[in-house]
Design an enzyme around this catalytic site. Sequence first.
Site, PDB file in Angstrom:
ATOM      1  N   GLU A  10       5.046  13.718  -2.998  1.00 31.06           N
ATOM      2  CA  GLU A  10       4.871  12.389  -2.427  1.00 31.06           C
ATOM      3  C   GLU A  10       5.928  12.371  -0.947  1.00 31.06           C
ATOM      4  OE1 GLU A  10       2.097  10.634  -2.940  1.00 31.06           O
ATOM      5  OE2 GLU A  10       2.791  10.651  -5.116  1.00 31.06           O
ATOM      6  N   HIS A  11       5.232  11.741  -0.008  1.00 34.61           N
ATOM      7  CA  HIS A  11       5.774  11.529   1.156  1.00 34.61           C
ATOM      8  C   HIS A  11       6.251  12.978   2.087  1.00 34.61           C
ATOM      9  CE1 HIS A  11       6.368   6.999   1.259  1.00 34.61           C
ATOM     10  NE2 HIS A  11       6.028   7.131   0.136  1.00 34.61           N
ATOM     11  N   ASP A  13       3.955  14.806   3.006  1.00 38.13           N
ATOM     12  CA  ASP A  13       2.847  15.342   3.893  1.00 38.13           C
ATOM     13  C   ASP A  13       3.375  15.200   5.488  1.00 38.13           C
ATOM     14  OD1 ASP A  13       2.905  12.366   3.782  1.00 38.13           O
ATOM     15  OD2 ASP A  13       0.639  12.404   3.516  1.00 38.13           O
ATOM     16  N   LEU A  27      -4.438   4.905  -4.888  1.00 39.26           N
ATOM     17  CA  LEU A  27      -5.481   6.001  -5.052  1.00 39.26           C
ATOM     18  C   LEU A  27      -6.348   6.127  -3.834  1.00 39.26           C
ATOM     19  CD1 LEU A  27      -6.747   4.988  -8.661  1.00 39.26           C
ATOM     20  CD2 LEU A  27      -4.844   6.479  -7.965  1.00 39.26           C
ATOM     21  N   SER A  28      -5.858   6.002  -2.753  1.00 36.34           N
ATOM     22  CA  SER A  28      -6.375   5.998  -1.345  1.00 36.34           C
ATOM     23  C   SER A  28      -7.704   5.710  -1.180  1.00 36.34           C
ATOM     24  CB  SER A  28      -6.291   7.698  -0.983  1.00 36.34           C
ATOM     25  OG  SER A  28      -6.273   7.560   0.553  1.00 36.34           O
ATOM     26  N   GLU A  54      -6.557   6.061  10.829  1.00 37.87           N
ATOM     27  CA  GLU A  54      -5.519   5.166   9.933  1.00 37.87           C
ATOM     28  C   GLU A  54      -4.450   4.860  10.623  1.00 37.87           C
ATOM     29  OE1 GLU A  54      -3.999   4.733   5.550  1.00 37.87           O
ATOM     30  OE2 GLU A  54      -6.047   5.791   6.054  1.00 37.87           O
ATOM     31  N   ASP A  92      -4.302  12.439   2.104  1.00 38.47           N
ATOM     32  CA  ASP A  92      -5.459  11.787   1.387  1.00 38.47           C
ATOM     33  C   ASP A  92      -6.893  12.184   2.078  1.00 38.47           C
ATOM     34  OD1 ASP A  92      -3.205  10.528   0.277  1.00 38.47           O
ATOM     35  OD2 ASP A  92      -3.650   8.675   1.453  1.00 38.47           O
TER      36      ASP A  92
END
Length: 387
Positions: free
Chosen positions: A36-37, A39, A130-131, A165, A177
């Site tokens: 998590e975080h 990427d 959940l993107s 995005e 994602d």
Amino acid sequence: MNGDAVAGAAHRFAEWFGRPPAGVWSAPGRVNLIGEHTDYNDGFVFPFAIDRRTVVALGDRDDRVLRVGTSHDPEVVSIHLDELSPDAVEGWAAYPLGVAWALGEFGADLAHARGVDLYIDSDVPIGAGLSSSAAIECAVALALDDHWGLGFDRPTLAKIGRLAENRAVGAPTGIMDQTASLLGEPDSAVFLDCRSLDADVIPLGFEADGLSLLVIDTRVSHAHATGGYASRRASCEAGARALGVESLRDVRLDDLGRAAELLDDETFRRVRHIVTENQRVLDTVRTLREHGPGAIGPFLDASHVSMRDDFEISVPELDLAVETAQAAGAIGARMTGGGFGGAAIALMVDALVPIVTREVMAAFAEQGFREPVVFTVRPSAGAHRDL
């Protein structure tokens, strides 16, 4: 994609736009199993596509106008292809129309493209981590690429979704994602190196081992374009600058002592989460290959503690969901997604699903929290054409 959902999207397209669609495409949301975080810090992530999808029905037009409608909004949003820009559209329509703009930024010749009508429907929960956003971007990107004959490969379509995005929506997210949504395979996860963008699809073995992945949607909504996500990214970038590295990917576990001396306490803890989380991803993949999915629980548990204490992106509802699932016998549990709300995940043997669900519901009621939405997800196929 469920045949009823595909047929339903085609039918609703005809209701909205007065003709059948030329085709229907879909793309899944994702669960990030761990990482998590990491990427946007050029690190490692390990997500998988889920069996909740966004479907896009598309039809040709005889002009150069793009129109997009959705089941979530009664209004159709229109824009001329010549007017596309990252700032041209606000709200939900920035996701699909931002993708159309981003295709041009990657070299698509939109000057000779015909307009299209798009109808979008989805069963990916919004704001649950959940993107749902990447599911829209990837379904639209694949639909437009196929229909306009652009010929982009899937890693490039992932970059296009990320650009949409980042620029059109204004959310400073990484590429995880979109990669999961485009490259996912059944009962597998995507081990992604976010620096090189090398992706390895690795079997999870949940089905063979009789394991289920439970999602606990706290219904505490979050939004990446606002709030703490951007500040966490800024802290990571500040930490990298202070340590003299290109990104936190270049900081090793044995560098943390030096980092503690150089950084203020908050920035250090942000850095420590990223460094240890990268290692947890590598440990999870190695353990999965060597010992199977039943042995990865400690890494999921440790990831949640790190996000709660070092990165400070959890909320009481997420902590309660994780702690309740662990106490009820889950192999491992953690919050998933960007944080500040959204969902927790818990890995468990199939027989525990109703028990953990009941315990979580009871715990939330006892604390006076809003009733969560609890459901299982299966690692599933990535984006594809359905009709």
